[in-house]
Structure formats: C-alpha cells, structure tokens
Write a protein that holds these residues in place. Structure first.
Motif, short mmCIF file in Angstrom:
data_model
loop_
_atom_site.label_atom_id
_atom_site.label_comp_id
_atom_site.label_asym_id
_atom_site.label_seq_id
_atom_site.Cartn_x
_atom_site.Cartn_y
_atom_site.Cartn_z
N GLY A 8 0.55 -1.09 -0.03
CA GLY A 8 0.54 -0.14 0.46
C GLY A 8 1.06 1.76 0.04
O GLY A 8 0.50 2.57 -0.15
N GLY A 9 2.16 0.77 0.14
CA GLY A 9 3.01 2.32 0.60
C GLY A 9 3.56 2.86 -1.69
O GLY A 9 2.41 2.60 -2.30
N VAL A 10 3.67 3.84 -1.25
CA VAL A 10 3.37 5.27 -2.52
C VAL A 10 5.30 5.30 -2.79
O VAL A 10 5.59 5.52 -2.30
CB VAL A 10 2.71 6.47 -2.31
N LEU A 11 5.14 4.30 -4.44
CA LEU A 11 6.66 5.51 -4.94
C LEU A 11 5.51 6.87 -5.83
O LEU A 11 4.80 6.59 -7.10
CB LEU A 11 6.83 4.49 -6.14
N GLY A 12 6.65 7.93 -5.50
CA GLY A 12 6.21 9.02 -6.35
C GLY A 12 7.45 9.08 -7.19
O GLY A 12 8.44 9.35 -6.71
N VAL A 13 7.41 10.16 -7.73
CA VAL A 13 8.00 10.76 -9.13
C VAL A 13 7.56 11.44 -10.06
O VAL A 13 6.85 11.91 -10.75
CB VAL A 13 8.22 9.49 -10.49
N VAL A 14 8.15 12.22 -10.03
CA VAL A 14 9.11 13.63 -10.91
C VAL A 14 9.67 13.94 -11.43
O VAL A 14 11.03 13.42 -11.55
CB VAL A 14 9.00 15.16 -9.64
N GLU A 15 9.91 13.91 -12.95
CA GLU A 15 10.47 14.21 -14.22
C GLU A 15 10.37 14.35 -15.56
O GLU A 15 9.11 15.34 -15.59
CB GLU A 15 10.92 12.49 -14.30
N HIS A 16 12.27 15.03 -15.86
CA HIS A 16 11.46 15.98 -17.12
C HIS A 16 10.89 15.29 -18.39
O HIS A 16 11.31 13.97 -18.53
CB HIS A 16 12.89 16.39 -17.73
N ARG A 17 9.72 15.79 -18.38
CA ARG A 17 9.02 14.26 -19.55
C ARG A 17 9.13 15.17 -21.24
O ARG A 17 9.07 16.32 -21.56
CB ARG A 17 7.19 15.20 -19.43
N ALA B 129 5.93 -3.07 -14.47
CA ALA B 129 7.56 -4.18 -14.78
C ALA B 129 7.32 -4.20 -13.35
O ALA B 129 8.56 -5.22 -13.19
CB ALA B 129 7.98 -3.47 -15.24
N ALA B 130 7.92 -3.54 -12.86
CA ALA B 130 8.36 -3.88 -10.77
C ALA B 130 7.28 -4.45 -10.02
O ALA B 130 7.62 -4.82 -9.01
CB ALA B 130 9.33 -2.36 -10.16
N GLY B 131 5.98 -4.46 -10.41
CA GLY B 131 5.20 -4.74 -9.44
C GLY B 131 4.33 -3.54 -8.97
O GLY B 131 3.03 -3.74 -7.92
N PHE B 132 4.25 -2.64 -8.96
CA PHE B 132 3.43 -1.69 -9.22
C PHE B 132 2.01 -1.27 -9.55
O PHE B 132 2.16 -1.06 -11.05
CB PHE B 132 4.67 0.16 -9.76
N THR B 133 1.48 -0.46 -9.11
CA THR B 133 0.18 0.12 -10.27
C THR B 133 0.01 1.12 -10.14
O THR B 133 0.64 2.38 -9.34
CB THR B 133 -1.50 -0.41 -9.12
N LEU B 134 -0.33 2.32 -11.35
CA LEU B 134 -0.04 3.30 -10.84
C LEU B 134 -1.86 3.92 -11.06
O LEU B 134 -3.07 3.79 -11.28
CB LEU B 134 -0.64 3.86 -12.81
#
Length: 275
Positions: free
Chosen positions: A184-193, A218-223
């Motif tokens: 249930g933890g979150v990965l937050g990504v900010v990147e030049h698009r 592919a790493a197992g996350f859901t957007l």
C-alpha cells in the motif's frame, strides 16, 4: 418497562457510537492539520535559502508532496537527494514524528561525481540541527540497493533522476523502491517529460512518461494517479543543451537568457504509484 429499558439502552449505545465517531473525526481532522502545518513550516523555514525558496514557484513542493499523500508521521525515502533541495523540506517535515532516509551514492573515497556528491550532502546535513534525524543509506545506480529496511517505507520519492539512471537503472531503482515499501506504500516520481512524438536524441534529459509507467508496472507497481502540478506548456524540450538549457542551470549562460527564463523550468510528469 422492558421495552422502555431496551429503547433507552439503544439510544444510549447509539449516542456513545456517535460521540466516538465524532471524536474520531475530530482526531483525524486534527492530525491532517498537524501534518499540513508541519509541512508548511518546513517549506517556509529559515534554514532554506532564498535561492531555494524561489524555485518553489516551479517545483510546487507542498502540492507535490500532498499529491503523493505525504504525512509527517511517515517513513520516507528520497532516492539520490543531490544537493538536498527536497531534503531541506522533508527532514523538518517528518522530524520527531516520522523517518527520512536519504538513499544516496556511497562515498568510495574516489574523486568523482558520486563520492563528491555524498560528501557534500553529509556536510549539509551536519550544518543544521534540522537534519539531525536524517539517515543516509547507499544507492548504487543499476545495482540492487537497500534504500531502507525491506517493507518499512510508506513513501519513496525520486525527483528528476530517471534521465541519469537510464533504462536499466530506472528498472532497478523501481525494484529497490518496491522492496523498501510497505504494502500500500507509494512511489512518487517527478521527471522531465518527453513530449509524445519527439525524438529522445533531440531532447536530452527528457524521459517518456508512457515508458516510465511501463517500467513501474514491470516492477510490480500500479499507477494510482498522475498530476499536472509540475507541468509547463511553454517547454518544448528541444534545446541546444537539452533540458539544462532552461533554468535553473542555464547552460548557455547569457545567450538567449531572457528567452529561456521566460519559458521557466522544465515540463515535468508527476506520477503516483502504489505497491
């Protein structure tokens, strides 16, 4: 009498439940205010330089962290903090309530970018008590790294790093993040698009949003969600020195400076993934 007693008991029980729910609601609201207050205080803190605060206009730290679900009681990991721009906000925002890990390049003793970056961050963390609870871990690009003890993190964050790691590095970093996070933890990504249809070779430093989403999956996350908090429609991504043509770097110096300042900082994807 029996019916009356039962009725009184039901009313009394309902009152207790209602009062309990009301108190719970107040407690939850109070906690939300506390989290927000601590974050706001961290952003406005005197430990942050005027130069760094000036970038809030483009980096939107409050809105970005709130979008990722940040709370001051969380265990947070920041991958490769760099100069510590976000560390200046995260460290005081969790101090005394949560935990901040800075997963940074290890100091191998060599005179190179990675070791020197670690040394500079260590120096920064020692410069102010606001950073006293930050714990550094080792992150090695394209190699398995323990960002934090497995399954302990509520939130893993990376700001403008994917372009440095390249595909293999991004894939490994996402795997490391997945391992560090609780369910249930979150990965937050900010990147030049990278704009759709633009050749990556002509837009140095920019990354495909669709590819990033696939790599995270592919790493197992859901957007869970995407946001346009850090979007900039003026940024067209094709410049002589790539994304570093724009502020804050301004790699062309005074050449066309007014033009690039008018564009502002890069257009950035802001993606929230859940384990």
């Amino acid at each position: 009498m029996h019916t009356t007693a039962q009725t009184i008991k039901k009313v009394f029980t309902a009152s207790i439940i209602s009062a309990s729910l009301l108190c719970s609601g107040f407690a939850s609201a109070h906690q939300d205010v506390d989290h927000q207050s601590q974050l706001e205080q961290a952003i406005s803190g005197e430990h942050r330089s005027a130069k760094n605060k000036a970038r809030d206009e483009f980096r939107h730290p409050k809105e970005t962290l709130e979008f990722f679900g940040f709370k001051s009681s969380m265990t947070v990991v920041e991958i490769t903090p760099g100069g510590g721009w976000y560390t200046e906000i995260l460290a005081p925002a969790v101090k005394g309530k949560g935990k901040l890990y800075g997963a940074h390049y290890p100091d191998t003793g060599e005179d190179n970018y990675y070791s020197n970056s670690r040394k500079q961050l260590v120096k920064k963390l020692a410069s102010d008590p606001v950073f006293s609870e930050v714990e550094l871990t080792n992150f090695v690009p394209r190699k398995e790294s323990e960002l934090a003890p497995a399954g302990t993190a509520d939130l893993v964050l990376t700001f403008r790093n994917l372009h440095n790691w390249r595909d293999a590095g991004v894939e490994q970093a996402f795997k490391d993040a997945y391992k560090a996070l609780k369910k249930g933890g979150v990965l937050g990504v900010v990147e030049h698009r990278l704009p759709e249809g633009v050749d990556p070779k002509k837009a140095m430093g920019y990354v495909s949003q669709s590819k990033t989403i696939e790599q995270a999956k592919a790493a197992g996350f859901t957007l869970a969600a995407s946001s346009e908090i850090n979007a900039n429609a003026k940024d067209k991504a094709v410049y002589p020195k790539g994304v570093w043509t724009l502020p804050p770097v301004l790699r062309l110096g005074d050449t066309d400076k007014a033009k690039y300042m008018a564009i502002g900082e890069s257009d950035r994807m802001t993606l929230k993934f859940v384990k």
